[in-house]
Design a protein around this motif. Structure first.
Motif, PDB file in Angstrom:
ATOM      1  N   ALA A 192      52.377 -26.733  78.883  1.00  0.00           N
ATOM      2  CA  ALA A 192      52.833 -26.572  80.393  1.00  0.00           C
ATOM      3  C   ALA A 192      54.178 -25.686  80.642  1.00  0.00           C
ATOM      4  O   ALA A 192      55.286 -26.551  81.189  1.00  0.00           O
ATOM      5  CB  ALA A 192      52.785 -27.918  80.338  1.00  0.00           C
ATOM      6  N   ALA A 193      54.795 -24.954  79.548  1.00  0.00           N
ATOM      7  CA  ALA A 193      56.113 -24.285  79.727  1.00  0.00           C
ATOM      8  C   ALA A 193      55.734 -23.682  81.030  1.00  0.00           C
ATOM      9  O   ALA A 193      57.033 -23.397  81.708  1.00  0.00           O
ATOM     10  CB  ALA A 193      55.777 -23.104  78.677  1.00  0.00           C
ATOM     11  N   TYR A 194      54.793 -22.659  81.436  1.00  0.00           N
ATOM     12  CA  TYR A 194      54.967 -22.324  83.082  1.00  0.00           C
ATOM     13  C   TYR A 194      55.406 -23.060  84.323  1.00  0.00           C
ATOM     14  O   TYR A 194      54.769 -23.271  85.860  1.00  0.00           O
ATOM     15  CB  TYR A 194      53.963 -21.254  83.008  1.00  0.00           C
ATOM     16  CG  TYR A 194      53.263 -20.472  81.706  1.00  0.00           C
ATOM     17  CD1 TYR A 194      53.768 -19.684  80.732  1.00  0.00           C
ATOM     18  CD2 TYR A 194      52.643 -19.350  82.701  1.00  0.00           C
ATOM     19  CE1 TYR A 194      53.588 -18.683  80.092  1.00  0.00           C
ATOM     20  CE2 TYR A 194      51.909 -18.475  81.623  1.00  0.00           C
ATOM     21  CZ  TYR A 194      52.828 -18.244  80.682  1.00  0.00           C
ATOM     22  OH  TYR A 194      51.930 -17.327  79.259  1.00  0.00           O
ATOM     23  N   ALA A 195      56.322 -23.274  83.987  1.00  0.00           N
ATOM     24  CA  ALA A 195      57.022 -24.028  85.261  1.00  0.00           C
ATOM     25  C   ALA A 195      58.361 -24.442  85.086  1.00  0.00           C
ATOM     26  O   ALA A 195      59.197 -24.120  84.169  1.00  0.00           O
ATOM     27  CB  ALA A 195      55.944 -25.561  85.395  1.00  0.00           C
ATOM     28  N   GLU A 196      58.869 -24.517  86.266  1.00  0.00           N
ATOM     29  CA  GLU A 196      60.323 -25.610  86.640  1.00  0.00           C
ATOM     30  C   GLU A 196      60.803 -26.036  85.279  1.00  0.00           C
ATOM     31  O   GLU A 196      62.253 -26.339  85.359  1.00  0.00           O
ATOM     32  CB  GLU A 196      61.248 -25.423  87.272  1.00  0.00           C
ATOM     33  CG  GLU A 196      61.474 -23.613  88.257  1.00  0.00           C
ATOM     34  CD  GLU A 196      61.784 -24.329  89.817  1.00  0.00           C
ATOM     35  OE1 GLU A 196      63.494 -24.218  89.929  1.00  0.00           O
ATOM     36  OE2 GLU A 196      61.060 -24.550  91.072  1.00  0.00           O
ATOM     37  N   TYR A 197      60.512 -27.034  85.692  1.00  0.00           N
ATOM     38  CA  TYR A 197      60.085 -28.418  84.260  1.00  0.00           C
ATOM     39  C   TYR A 197      59.097 -28.854  83.387  1.00  0.00           C
ATOM     40  O   TYR A 197      57.674 -28.843  83.563  1.00  0.00           O
ATOM     41  CB  TYR A 197      60.775 -29.631  85.490  1.00  0.00           C
ATOM     42  CG  TYR A 197      62.323 -30.114  86.451  1.00  0.00           C
ATOM     43  CD1 TYR A 197      63.599 -29.907  86.072  1.00  0.00           C
ATOM     44  CD2 TYR A 197      62.005 -28.772  87.031  1.00  0.00           C
ATOM     45  CE1 TYR A 197      64.241 -30.167  86.048  1.00  0.00           C
ATOM     46  CE2 TYR A 197      63.272 -28.548  88.201  1.00  0.00           C
ATOM     47  CZ  TYR A 197      64.190 -29.223  87.639  1.00  0.00           C
ATOM     48  OH  TYR A 197      65.475 -29.459  88.699  1.00  0.00           O
ATOM     49  N   THR A 198      59.586 -29.225  82.516  1.00  0.00           N
ATOM     50  CA  THR A 198      58.203 -29.575  81.909  1.00  0.00           C
ATOM     51  C   THR A 198      58.623 -30.944  80.340  1.00  0.00           C
ATOM     52  O   THR A 198      59.987 -30.929  80.499  1.00  0.00           O
ATOM     53  CB  THR A 198      58.318 -28.283  80.700  1.00  0.00           C
ATOM     54  OG1 THR A 198      57.910 -27.128  81.001  1.00  0.00           O
ATOM     55  CG2 THR A 198      56.887 -28.726  79.684  1.00  0.00           C
ATOM     56  N   ALA A 199      57.876 -32.069  80.751  1.00  0.00           N
ATOM     57  CA  ALA A 199      58.009 -32.866  80.041  1.00  0.00           C
ATOM     58  C   ALA A 199      57.343 -32.688  78.453  1.00  0.00           C
ATOM     59  O   ALA A 199      56.445 -32.634  78.252  1.00  0.00           O
ATOM     60  CB  ALA A 199      57.397 -34.183  81.243  1.00  0.00           C
ATOM     61  N   VAL A 200      58.161 -32.627  77.385  1.00  0.00           N
ATOM     62  CA  VAL A 200      58.790 -32.693  76.770  1.00  0.00           C
ATOM     63  C   VAL A 200      58.635 -33.685  75.285  1.00  0.00           C
ATOM     64  O   VAL A 200      59.620 -34.269  75.367  1.00  0.00           O
ATOM     65  CB  VAL A 200      59.619 -31.665  76.083  1.00  0.00           C
ATOM     66  CG1 VAL A 200      59.011 -30.995  74.560  1.00  0.00           C
ATOM     67  CG2 VAL A 200      59.167 -30.069  76.451  1.00  0.00           C
ATOM     68  N   PRO A 201      57.523 -33.965  75.085  1.00  0.00           N
ATOM     69  CA  PRO A 201      57.722 -34.421  73.603  1.00  0.00           C
ATOM     70  C   PRO A 201      59.171 -34.651  72.731  1.00  0.00           C
ATOM     71  O   PRO A 201      59.331 -33.557  72.094  1.00  0.00           O
ATOM     72  CB  PRO A 201      56.132 -34.666  72.407  1.00  0.00           C
ATOM     73  CG  PRO A 201      55.524 -34.142  73.205  1.00  0.00           C
ATOM     74  CD  PRO A 201      56.852 -32.749  73.896  1.00  0.00           C
ATOM     75  N   ALA A 202      59.936 -35.344  72.482  1.00  0.00           N
ATOM     76  CA  ALA A 202      61.206 -34.899  72.514  1.00  0.00           C
ATOM     77  C   ALA A 202      60.903 -34.481  69.885  1.00  0.00           C
ATOM     78  O   ALA A 202      62.050 -33.919  70.066  1.00  0.00           O
ATOM     79  CB  ALA A 202      62.090 -36.557  72.057  1.00  0.00           C
ATOM     80  N   ALA A 203      59.803 -34.923  69.511  1.00  0.00           N
ATOM     81  CA  ALA A 203      59.778 -34.820  68.271  1.00  0.00           C
ATOM     82  C   ALA A 203      59.582 -33.295  68.311  1.00  0.00           C
ATOM     83  O   ALA A 203      59.207 -32.676  66.974  1.00  0.00           O
ATOM     84  CB  ALA A 203      58.807 -35.317  67.586  1.00  0.00           C
ATOM     85  N   LYS A 204      59.059 -32.227  68.885  1.00  0.00           N
ATOM     86  CA  LYS A 204      58.958 -30.764  69.170  1.00  0.00           C
ATOM     87  C   LYS A 204      59.811 -29.932  69.775  1.00  0.00           C
ATOM     88  O   LYS A 204      59.472 -28.880  70.727  1.00  0.00           O
ATOM     89  CB  LYS A 204      57.621 -30.577  70.098  1.00  0.00           C
ATOM     90  CG  LYS A 204      55.897 -31.296  69.769  1.00  0.00           C
ATOM     91  CD  LYS A 204      55.932 -30.533  68.181  1.00  0.00           C
ATOM     92  CE  LYS A 204      54.816 -31.055  67.189  1.00  0.00           C
ATOM     93  NZ  LYS A 204      54.874 -31.694  66.398  1.00  0.00           N
ATOM     94  N   ALA A 205      61.191 -30.778  69.706  1.00  0.00           N
ATOM     95  CA  ALA A 205      62.861 -30.390  70.448  1.00  0.00           C
ATOM     96  C   ALA A 205      63.118 -30.523  69.442  1.00  0.00           C
ATOM     97  O   ALA A 205      63.257 -30.592  68.436  1.00  0.00           O
ATOM     98  CB  ALA A 205      62.746 -30.660  71.988  1.00  0.00           C
ATOM     99  N   VAL A 206      64.233 -29.163  69.632  1.00  0.00           N
ATOM    100  CA  VAL A 206      65.169 -28.722  69.068  1.00  0.00           C
ATOM    101  C   VAL A 206      66.576 -28.533  69.888  1.00  0.00           C
ATOM    102  O   VAL A 206      66.699 -27.562  70.512  1.00  0.00           O
ATOM    103  CB  VAL A 206      65.591 -28.125  67.021  1.00  0.00           C
ATOM    104  CG1 VAL A 206      64.299 -28.796  66.718  1.00  0.00           C
ATOM    105  CG2 VAL A 206      65.315 -26.868  68.032  1.00  0.00           C
ATOM    106  N   LYS A 207      67.899 -28.889  69.191  1.00  0.00           N
ATOM    107  CA  LYS A 207      68.808 -28.132  69.903  1.00  0.00           C
ATOM    108  C   LYS A 207      69.376 -26.708  69.197  1.00  0.00           C
ATOM    109  O   LYS A 207      69.028 -26.301  68.805  1.00  0.00           O
ATOM    110  CB  LYS A 207      70.393 -29.311  69.438  1.00  0.00           C
ATOM    111  CG  LYS A 207      70.382 -30.505  69.968  1.00  0.00           C
ATOM    112  CD  LYS A 207      71.554 -31.396  69.802  1.00  0.00           C
ATOM    113  CE  LYS A 207      71.200 -32.880  69.884  1.00  0.00           C
ATOM    114  NZ  LYS A 207      72.948 -33.913  69.460  1.00  0.00           N
TER     115      LYS A 207
END
Length: 325
Positions: A92-107
């Motif tokens: 669901a990236a095609y949007a201004e905001y996305t609720a992302v599983p924190a496990a799938k993000a890095v700084k």
């Protein structure tokens, strides 16, 4: 918020740009990210067309973005908090905001822009895992890369040069040949004018290549198998021209060829895997001065043209969306 949804499968015409999409609720173990830049990938067209099934309707395409954490749902957020700049890879990236599983993000490192981060993550990780996991390439190996001037292709050219491989790339125009050569391809074949197999055998002394990286699919699959050396690997990682026909296993016997159809997300199932490969990619980008080529930054409202350019082979490098426009 602004966003793009699809309510049925089809061509670029099914992409609906809207300005009244609800901002998603952020659940436990998730973070809410305000996306600054969004990456476009061929996998997006697979879900749009129906080649890959979507889990629900309406559906928001897109698998990666870079932005800023604006809220947390609590639970395990892996050290990410409001105000942090992050790279993420989920849905669901095609949007201004996305609720992302924190496990799938890095700084996001301080010296890396959101635009480059969004352009680098999915294609960079694809290329890195292809040469490290799908078939580990060694110095001196002969490698064939189809669509060498495309997004993943340019990553492969640079990473294979760093390894010390002999990279044979294919492309359809002189402009793309020049670009892939600049990015590290050792030899280039213009498939619109030259016979690819003949040229590959000429370059490799009739042995063929240790591995073919084929993200094109249907149009090149048979050719790729013909170009693989004895005991070599055929790595089919994409379907830009459509899915290949079913394969009779006996076709692999004459040269003891290994056939694999990897998908990046199965290398990144656990938090540890995602973190390992993401950090490895960021290190490689610095160490080898990787040039992340961006073809164009499209307004989110121009999503149909972006998909048309991607599938029409009009692009070289990465296509990126600006969700504010």
């Amino acid at each position: 918020m602004k966003g793009v949804i699809i309510e049925k499968n089809g061509g670029p015409e099914v992409l609906q740009y809207k300005t009244d999409v609800p901002v998603p609720e952020v659940k436990q173990n998730h973070i809410l990210v305000k996306n600054d830049y969004i990456g476009i990938n061929f996998i997006d067209t697979y879900f749009r067309s129906g080649l890959y099934p979507v889990p629900h309707w309406p559906y928001t395409l897109g698998r990666e973005a870079a932005g800023t954490v604006v809220a947390s749902g609590g639970g395990e957020t892996h050290g990410m908090k409001e105000g942090d700049r992050v790279l993420w890879m989920a849905e669901a990236a095609y949007a201004e905001y996305t609720a992302v599983p924190a496990a799938k993000a890095v700084k996001l490192p301080a010296d890396l822009s959101e635009k480059i981060g969004a352009a680098a993550l999915l294609q960079g990780l694809t290329a890195l895992t292809l040469i490290r996991e799908s078939h580990r390439v060694n110095k001196g190996d002969w490698v064939l890369v189809h669509a060498a001037a495309g997004g993943v292709g340019l990553w492969l050219c640079q990473l294979l040069k760093a390894v010390g491989a002999n990279t044979i790339g294919t492309a359809s125009t002189q402009e793309k040949i020049d670009l892939a050569t600049k990015y590290g391809a050792t030899h280039m074949i213009n498939y619109s004018k030259e016979d690819v197999k003949t040229k590959v055998m000429e370059l490799t002394g009739d042995k063929g290549v240790a591995v073919v990286y084929d993200g094109v699919g249907k149009d090149t699959f048979d050719l790729s198998l013909e170009c693989v050396a004895r005991l070599g690997s055929m790595i089919s990682f994409g379907n830009a021209s459509g899915a290949p026909a079913p394969v009779t296993l006996a076709r692999l016997s004459p040269k003891n060829v290994r056939l694999m159809r990897p998908t990046l997300f199965n290398y990144l199932v656990t938090r540890e895997e995602f973190e390992h490969w993401s950090n490895e990619l960021l290190d490689v980008m610095v160490k080898h001065k990787i040039d992340v080529r961006i073809h164009e930054v499209y307004p989110l409202s121009d999503i149909k043209r972006a998909h048309e350019d991607l599938q029409g082979r009009k692009s070289t490098g990465k296509l990126v969306l600006d969700p504010t426009k």
